[in-house]
Design a protein around this motif. Structure first.
Motif, short mmCIF file in Angstrom:
data_model
loop_
_atom_site.label_atom_id
_atom_site.label_comp_id
_atom_site.label_asym_id
_atom_site.label_seq_id
_atom_site.Cartn_x
_atom_site.Cartn_y
_atom_site.Cartn_z
N THR A 163 43.36 32.33 27.51
CA THR A 163 43.26 32.70 26.10
C THR A 163 41.85 32.41 25.60
N GLN A 164 41.32 33.36 24.82
CA GLN A 164 39.98 33.27 24.25
C GLN A 164 38.96 34.03 25.09
N CYS A 165 39.36 34.58 26.23
CA CYS A 165 38.41 35.23 27.15
C CYS A 165 38.41 36.74 26.98
N SER A 166 37.25 37.29 26.72
CA SER A 166 37.11 38.72 26.51
C SER A 166 35.84 39.24 27.19
N LEU A 167 35.75 40.56 27.24
CA LEU A 167 34.58 41.23 27.82
C LEU A 167 34.00 42.19 26.80
N LEU A 168 32.69 42.32 26.80
CA LEU A 168 32.00 43.34 26.00
C LEU A 168 31.32 44.30 26.95
N GLN A 169 31.77 45.56 26.95
CA GLN A 169 31.21 46.60 27.81
C GLN A 169 30.21 47.43 27.01
N GLU A 174 29.49 42.64 38.42
CA GLU A 174 30.70 43.14 39.09
C GLU A 174 31.69 43.70 38.07
N ALA A 175 31.77 43.06 36.91
CA ALA A 175 32.67 43.55 35.86
C ALA A 175 32.18 44.88 35.30
N ALA A 176 30.87 45.02 35.12
CA ALA A 176 30.32 46.28 34.63
C ALA A 176 30.58 47.41 35.62
N LYS A 177 30.40 47.10 36.89
CA LYS A 177 30.65 48.10 37.94
C LYS A 177 32.12 48.54 37.94
N LEU A 178 33.01 47.57 37.76
CA LEU A 178 34.44 47.87 37.77
C LEU A 178 34.83 48.77 36.61
N TYR A 179 34.28 48.53 35.44
CA TYR A 179 34.68 49.28 34.25
C TYR A 179 33.81 50.51 33.99
N GLN A 204 40.86 40.12 40.49
CA GLN A 204 42.26 40.48 40.68
C GLN A 204 42.50 41.94 40.33
N LEU A 205 41.90 42.39 39.24
CA LEU A 205 42.06 43.78 38.82
C LEU A 205 41.41 44.73 39.81
N ALA A 206 40.24 44.35 40.32
CA ALA A 206 39.55 45.20 41.29
C ALA A 206 40.34 45.34 42.58
N GLU A 207 40.98 44.27 42.98
CA GLU A 207 41.69 44.28 44.26
C GLU A 207 43.10 44.84 44.14
N ARG A 208 43.79 44.54 43.02
CA ARG A 208 45.21 44.87 42.93
C ARG A 208 45.58 45.62 41.65
N GLY A 209 44.61 46.21 40.99
CA GLY A 209 44.86 46.81 39.68
C GLY A 209 46.02 47.79 39.65
N ALA A 210 46.03 48.74 40.56
CA ALA A 210 47.09 49.76 40.57
C ALA A 210 48.46 49.13 40.81
N SER A 268 30.56 50.55 33.07
CA SER A 268 29.59 50.36 31.99
C SER A 268 28.22 50.05 32.60
N ASP A 269 27.20 50.03 31.76
CA ASP A 269 25.86 49.70 32.23
C ASP A 269 25.60 48.19 32.17
N ALA A 270 26.34 47.51 31.32
CA ALA A 270 26.23 46.05 31.23
C ALA A 270 27.54 45.50 30.69
N CYS A 271 27.88 44.32 31.19
CA CYS A 271 29.08 43.63 30.71
C CYS A 271 28.71 42.20 30.37
N PHE A 272 29.22 41.72 29.24
CA PHE A 272 28.94 40.35 28.80
C PHE A 272 30.25 39.58 28.69
N PHE A 273 30.26 38.36 29.21
CA PHE A 273 31.42 37.49 29.06
C PHE A 273 31.43 36.95 27.63
N ALA A 274 32.56 37.11 26.95
CA ALA A 274 32.70 36.65 25.57
C ALA A 274 33.70 35.50 25.54
N VAL A 275 33.22 34.29 25.30
CA VAL A 275 34.10 33.12 25.30
C VAL A 275 34.58 32.76 23.89
#
Length: 502
Positions: A229-235, A70-75, A272-278, A77-84
């Motif tokens: 804090t500490q939560c990131s994404l790799l697209q 879902e995160a990849a689709k939103l941004y 939250q970003l997908a639903e209310r980003g704008a 990208s072809d793949a998204c990885f959760f980076a903790v």
């Protein structure tokens, strides 16, 4: 809006399973006070371990996989990885995925210190480029497309280009043009987009790295959006990057005991970003504009505007929710202003010798309360505004002291970071023998530890580079101005570690 990982966590919580497994605090029952009360019983019960119902981040096939998709689709990208492990971990993964040992990569000289660790791990060779310097504001801008073209002309074997876009001050590079240049030379573009996880969701912000053709982008979802804090994404885009290899690298660098509260917050922030980003970004713009308008009314205080930098210094656009005030006309250090604001219970994102940066997000927009905060900021600044003639009614000694202080500040504010040159590969230094010497005696020796003044965490000198008299003098000057040091074992900078040369 669906939150597959959060929903799976909630279902598991509702089952009230008795945990004869890790973690040892057993849903908070064994945690010490006062932390137990501060965190609350629900949060502690959701601090769960690797249950089959909650998927496995190393081989996701259920709720984690769905959340990442879902995160990849939103941004886009072809793949998204959760980076903790924060964007630091995502940047390390970018470099290890894109490069083979010995590969050369173009790196901005003001890249975050996390890039150093990634280069050591990847055994890659950095080719540094100095971003444009904005003398007017005493800060660095961006790497220009022309600089990237010149780099390929000199080093046609570059395998990748790294950008930091946007930078701490919200200045976005010409990512699209640089992507085209890199791809024309069969190189990949990697973007440290730590300060841009919100880009691409409102037309008054710069476009995102993925939309501009980047091959990989590391985003700090916790910095601007609603993740912990500490939560990131790799697209990742798959045209030039092996997605399977990227997954293997992420697994290699990720703990086998990832915290589900962290991963769940990534899923929630994405939803939250997908639903209310704008709407969220519109709120952020409103809050930033209120602060900008109020600050602009204070005499002698310069508020950096998009038109001041966009289209110059390699900067394509400015994220105006990064509100920066320049203090050059006041002759006051940003460190002094930051400390004064902190005494008024206001903490800022960044200070340097000339500037103070206020990071504004959608979460600030509660008009009445926010106006009160803005008023407190401006009231504090008004108290610090220099009087028209500070030398009136003072003794000769006081006048001389003030003139000396003003001269030192002017000298520091005009100082650019000296250029350094690599003498020994960073990986060689990492595994080499080291010794400690006084900073004053380091000239001519090989640095064995990164030295950064933080924030923004930009290394002044890196492992493998040679100390010069200019570097030593610059470090002393910055330390005199009160900027905190990060990286060296001795943060007082009385001593530094260098490579033992036998």
């Amino acid at each position: 809006m669906k939150q597959p990982l959060v929903e799976a966590m909630e279902r598991y919580l509702q089952e009230q399973v008795y945990p004869l497994h890790t973690p040892g605090h057993k849903g908070g029952r064994g945690m010490a006070e006062p932390l137990r009360s501060l965190l609350g019983s629900t949060a502690l019960r959701m601090d769960v371990s690797l249950m089959s119902e909650l998927d496995d981040i190393h081989a996701p096939c259920g709720c984690i996989r769905e959340a990442q998709e879902e995160a990849a689709k939103l941004y886009g990208s072809d793949a998204c990885f959760f980076a903790v492990n924060g964007t630091t971990g995502a940047i390390h993964a970018m470099l290890l995925t894109a490069l083979q040992p010995g590969d050369r990569i173009l790196v901005p000289r003001n890249a975050h210190r996390s890039v150093t660790g990634g280069l050591i791990l990847a055994d890659a060779v950095p080719v540094y480029v100095q971003p444009a310097y904005i003398k007017e504001f005493g800060m660095q801008g961006q790497v220009t497309p022309e600089q990237v073209k010149e780099a390929f002309a000199v080093c046609p074997d570059l395998k990748a280009v790294l950008l930091t876009s946007p930078n701490y001050f919200g200045m976005a590079a010409e990512v699209k043009q640089i992507a085209e240049i890199a791809h024309a030379h069969n190189a990949v573009l990697l973007v440290d987009e730590a300060h841009g996880p919100h880009l691409g969701f409102h037309d008054q912000f710069p476009p995102s790295a993925m939309h501009c053709g980047a091959d990989m982008a590391a985003q700090s979802t916790h910095k601007i959006l609603g993740a912990l804090t500490q939560c990131s994404l790799l697209q990742v885009k798959g045209a030039r990057i092996d997605l399977r290899h990227a997954a293997d690298v992420m697994s290699l660098l990720t703990t086998t005991s990832p915290n589900y509260l962290l991963m769940g917050s990534l899923d929630a922030a994405r939803a939250q970003l997908a639903e209310r980003g704008a709407v969220m970004l519109e709120d952020a713009l409103r809050a930033a504009q209120m602060l900008r308008n109020s600050l602009a009314k204070i005499p002698g205080l310069r508020v950096i505007r998009p038109e001041d930098v966009a289209g110059k210094y390699g900067i394509a656009a400015l994220d105006s929710t990064k509100v920066t005030i320049n203090l050059k006309e006041w002759g006051v250090s940003g460190v002094t202003i930051g400390e004064a604001l902190r005494k008024e219970k206001i903490a800022v994102e960044l200070v340097d010798l000339q500037n103070v940066l206020f990071l504004v997000t959608y979460a600030d927009w509660a008009p009445v309360q926010w106006q009160d905060t803005v008023n407190r900021i401006c009231k504090t600044l008004q108290k610090l505004r220099p009087v028209k003639n500070p030398l009136e009614a003072r003794s000769v000694e006081q006048v001389k002291a003030l003139e000396t202080e003003a001269a030192e500040k002017e000298k520091a504010q005009q100082a650019e970071i000296p250029v350094t040159e690599a003498a020994v590969p960073m990986r060689t230094v990492f595994y080499g023998k080291k010794k400690t010497v006084p900073l004053s005696g380091a000239v001519g020796l090989i640095c064995a530890e990164p030295i950064s003044f933080y924030p923004p965490g930009i290394p002044v000198i890196l492992p493998g580079e040679r100390f010069t008299d200019k570097i030593v003098a610059w470090c002393c000057l910055m330390k005199q101005q009160g900027l905190p040091v990060s990286g060296p074992a001795d943060t007082s900078l009385q001593t530094v570690r260098v490579l033992t040369q036998e």
